[in-house]
Design an enzyme around this catalytic site. Structure first.
Site, PDB file in Angstrom:
ATOM      1  N   CYS A  39       0.374   3.935   8.623  1.00 18.60           N
ATOM      2  CA  CYS A  39       1.715   4.273   8.164  1.00 18.60           C
ATOM      3  C   CYS A  39       2.347   3.230   7.247  1.00 18.60           C
ATOM      4  O   CYS A  39       2.264   2.026   7.497  1.00 18.60           O
ATOM      5  CB  CYS A  39       2.634   4.506   9.363  1.00 18.60           C
ATOM      6  SG  CYS A  39       2.246   6.024  10.258  1.00 18.60           S
ATOM      7  N   ASP A  40       2.975   3.710   6.201  1.00 14.62           N
ATOM      8  CA  ASP A  40       3.925   3.007   5.363  1.00 14.62           C
ATOM      9  C   ASP A  40       3.531   1.562   5.077  1.00 14.62           C
ATOM     10  O   ASP A  40       2.471   1.287   4.552  1.00 14.62           O
ATOM     11  CB  ASP A  40       5.321   3.081   6.000  1.00 14.62           C
ATOM     12  CG  ASP A  40       5.853   4.504   6.045  1.00 14.62           C
ATOM     13  OD1 ASP A  40       5.085   5.416   5.685  1.00 14.62           O
ATOM     14  OD2 ASP A  40       7.002   4.713   6.414  1.00 14.62           O
TER      15      ASP A  40
ATOM     16  N   CYS B  95       2.552  11.599   8.321  1.00 18.73           N
ATOM     17  CA  CYS B  95       3.265  12.809   7.911  1.00 18.73           C
ATOM     18  C   CYS B  95       2.658  13.340   6.610  1.00 18.73           C
ATOM     19  O   CYS B  95       2.458  12.575   5.662  1.00 18.73           O
ATOM     20  CB  CYS B  95       4.746  12.511   7.728  1.00 18.73           C
ATOM     21  SG  CYS B  95       5.527  11.816   9.215  1.00 18.73           S
TER      22      CYS B  95
ATOM     23  N   GLU C  68      15.388   0.813   2.746  1.00 17.83           N
ATOM     24  CA  GLU C  68      15.182   2.191   2.296  1.00 17.83           C
ATOM     25  C   GLU C  68      16.481   2.957   2.526  1.00 17.83           C
ATOM     26  O   GLU C  68      16.958   3.058   3.655  1.00 17.83           O
ATOM     27  CB  GLU C  68      14.035   2.854   3.055  1.00 17.83           C
ATOM     28  CG  GLU C  68      12.670   2.391   2.611  1.00 17.83           C
ATOM     29  CD  GLU C  68      11.544   3.212   3.228  1.00 17.83           C
ATOM     30  OE1 GLU C  68      11.821   4.019   4.134  1.00 17.83           O
ATOM     31  OE2 GLU C  68      10.397   3.039   2.811  1.00 17.83           O
TER      32      GLU C  68
ATOM     33  N   SER D  34      12.497   5.956   0.641  1.00 18.54           N
ATOM     34  CA  SER D  34      11.339   6.480   1.359  1.00 18.54           C
ATOM     35  C   SER D  34      10.568   7.412   0.434  1.00 18.54           C
ATOM     36  O   SER D  34      11.132   8.025  -0.478  1.00 18.54           O
ATOM     37  CB  SER D  34      11.796   7.252   2.594  1.00 18.54           C
ATOM     38  OG  SER D  34      10.745   8.055   3.102  1.00 18.54           O
TER      39      SER D  34
END
Length: 552
Positions: free
Chosen positions: A124-125, A191, A440, A466
């Site tokens: 993630c991210d 996601c 963000e 984001s």
């Protein structure tokens, strides 16, 4: 080039008895300790996120592959968070900082334990962004195994995306909120929209850090487990060959990665991360390179929020190899892949089965690039936007500035209907040093979307967004306000003009007025004066250089 035989002396002989004792006490066998390559498995497992909650099972498959090929695996934990948990809170300031924390944590373990090779499990991210930064820093053979992609959310045949949660909550639609909560995230994995997590997983293949064809495999697909076994076997071979990530990295590899990012309309955060990797290795990638490449590479893939498809659809259409095949005539195909052949050789056998998902280079999904760099007096060092998420009518705009020094104040103004059509929200002191951490800014963007104002109001900031966000948003303005950039001197009612096609961001105020405002300006006190955020704010580079916590 890594030399495993040379490093074996660290574990052999009487002088190494104290080290062997520790590994024996941890359950390892003497023969394995002395003769087999030690392969670290840096696992960003965390039960608090669907993106990381399954990584223990993936780690077991990686270990299986390492044992099969004569290595000795040793798993260790790495800090990880879920950005969605922090959405709408001050916790989002930590997300970019975590990229550097992840890299530093892995670096420290590798150095102390003299590992011969490394597999990093990440999803993630900013965690996976930090995994890549670590891989380029540790100077041993290393690959990254992605956590894969979450299944697409749906209810009664209606597609659901993560942003539906925030919109339903802001609008007070409790029925829709209940439906979205139950069905939008149906499995483990990142996601499936083109957020930062999926963007960075995908870019790992072009960076030669992720095995080709594996980054977009759905987390729920058993092919993911099989690819993990393959990764475990592969890293042992890389150790024997002595090939490190920096051996496969060059400016041309970074250019290939930028092309891939533009083609998929990746998260704007990817710009920060690619700049940081370039800084780490001294390869000289700049925002000008993004701008130059964007003039010829348009968006080929319409994944949410740029289009209607998900990354699951992209995977079924051939994944990253198919996108690279579309870009083949533009790529530096002589560069070596992680597999050891050239990209030209690798792409010879790649087919693209679906033109409707991965469009041809000559007939792109969008007539504009997935990322655009803007410059002008308001962004002398550059600003970043994702044009595919901007309404066509707002790609060139001139409006009245509404200035806010905190995200909360701007979000409240939107909800009180104090923002009107034709306004340009200027949200400052949210940059790397000003936030600190480069927040963000999802509160404001989500509220603008919920109010239906994305086609009449623009948002410009020295913070970031984001990958889920869309609308008329321009971020990463540099120099930031805390560093005395022009954004610090904008006042309510000033006219701001931008043109995404022309790459312009301009404050329409005379030089005399700007000079007078600069005379009155006093640099604010840091918002955070202790802890890791304060350390980051004191040591980070500007956004135009990747915003990493380094004195490069």
């Amino acid at each position: 080039m890594y030399n495993m035989k040379k490093e074996r002396s660290y574990w052999e002989g009487t002088h190494a008895a104290n080290r062997r004792i520790m590994y024996l006490a941890a359950g390892h066998e003497q023969e394995d300790i002395v003769k087999k390559p030690h392969i670290g498995i840096a696992n960003t497992f965390f039960e608090g996120s669907p993106g990381t909650g399954h990584l223990r099972s993936l780690a077991e498959s990686v270990k299986k592959g390492i044992w099969m090929n004569g290595g000795m695996p040793m798993e260790f934990g790495v800090p990880a968070t879920c950005g969605n948990i922090a959405t709408g809170s001050d916790g989002l300031r930590y997300e970019l900082v975590l990229r550097d924390i992840v890299a530093m944590s892995i670096e420290a373990v590798v150095r102390v334990h003299k590992l011969d090779g490394l597999v990093i499990l990440a999803s993630c991210d900013n965690v996976i962004a930090g995994a890549y930064l670590a891989a380029l820093r540790v100077h041993i053979p290393c690959i990254v195994v992605t956590g894969g992609i979450m299944g697409a959310g749906s209810y009664c045949g209606q597609a659901l995306v993560q942003a539906d949660v925030d919109v339903a909550a802001i609008r007070g639609d409790s029925e829709l909120l209940d439906i979205v909560q139950e069905h939008v995230c149906p499995s483990f994995g990142a996601c499936p929209s083109m957020g930062t997590a999926c963007t960075m997983q995908i870019l790992g293949e072009a960076l030669n850090l992720v095995l080709p064809g594996t980054s977009t495999i759905p987390a729920a697909d058993n092919l993911k487990l099989r690819s993990c076994v393959r990764a475990g076997r592969f890293i042992v071979e890389q150790v024997r060959r002595g090939i490190c990530p920096e051996d496969l990295m060059s400016r041309e590899v970074l250019f290939n990665t930028v092309m891939l990012d533009l083609a998929i309309a990746g998260s704007t955060n990817a710009v920060l991360h690619l700049l940081a990797y370039s800084q780490e290795l001294g390869l000289g990638l700049t925002l000008d390179d993004f701008d130059r490449i964007a003039r010829r590479i348009k968006c080929l893939v319409g994944v949410v929020p740029s289009g209607r498809h998900t990354v699951i659809d992209l995977d079924r259409a051939g994944g990253v190899p198919a996108v690279m095949k579309r870009l083949e005539t533009e790529l530096y195909t002589g560069e070596t892949t992680l597999l050891g052949n050239t990209w030209g050789e690798y792409l010879t056998g790649v087919q693209v089965p679906d033109d409707s998902i991965i469009h041809p280079l000559q007939a792109p999904f969008s007539d504009i690039a997935g990322i655009r760099i803007l410059r002008g007096n308001l962004a002398e060092e550059g600003a970043v936007c994702r044009p595919t998420g901007v309404p066509g009518s707002m790609r060139a705009f001139s409006g009245r500035a509404r200035v806010f020094d905190q995200e909360e104040l701007a979000a409240e103004a939107v909800m009180r209907d104090e923002i009107q059509a034709g306004d340009v929200i200027v949200l400052r002191y949210e940059g790397p040093k000003g936030s600190p951490g480069m927040n963000e800014l999802m509160k404001v963007t989500d509220r603008l979307i919920a109010k239906g104002m994305e086609q009449t109001v623009a948002l410009i900031t020295d913070g970031r967004f984001s990958g889920f966000n869309h609308g008329t948003i321009i971020g990463h303005v540099a120099p930031e306000a805390m560093a005395g950039g022009l954004i610090a001197f904008v006042e309510d009612g000033d006219i701001i003009t931008y043109s995404i096609p022309e790459g312009i961001l301009q404050l329409e105020v005379t030089e005399d007025v700007i000079a007078e405002r600069k005379q009155r300006w006093k640099k604010p006190e840091p918002k955070i004066k202790s802890g890791v955020l304060a350390l980051y704010g004191a040591t980070c580079r500007p956004a135009s250089e990747g915003a990493a916590m380094q004195n490069w």
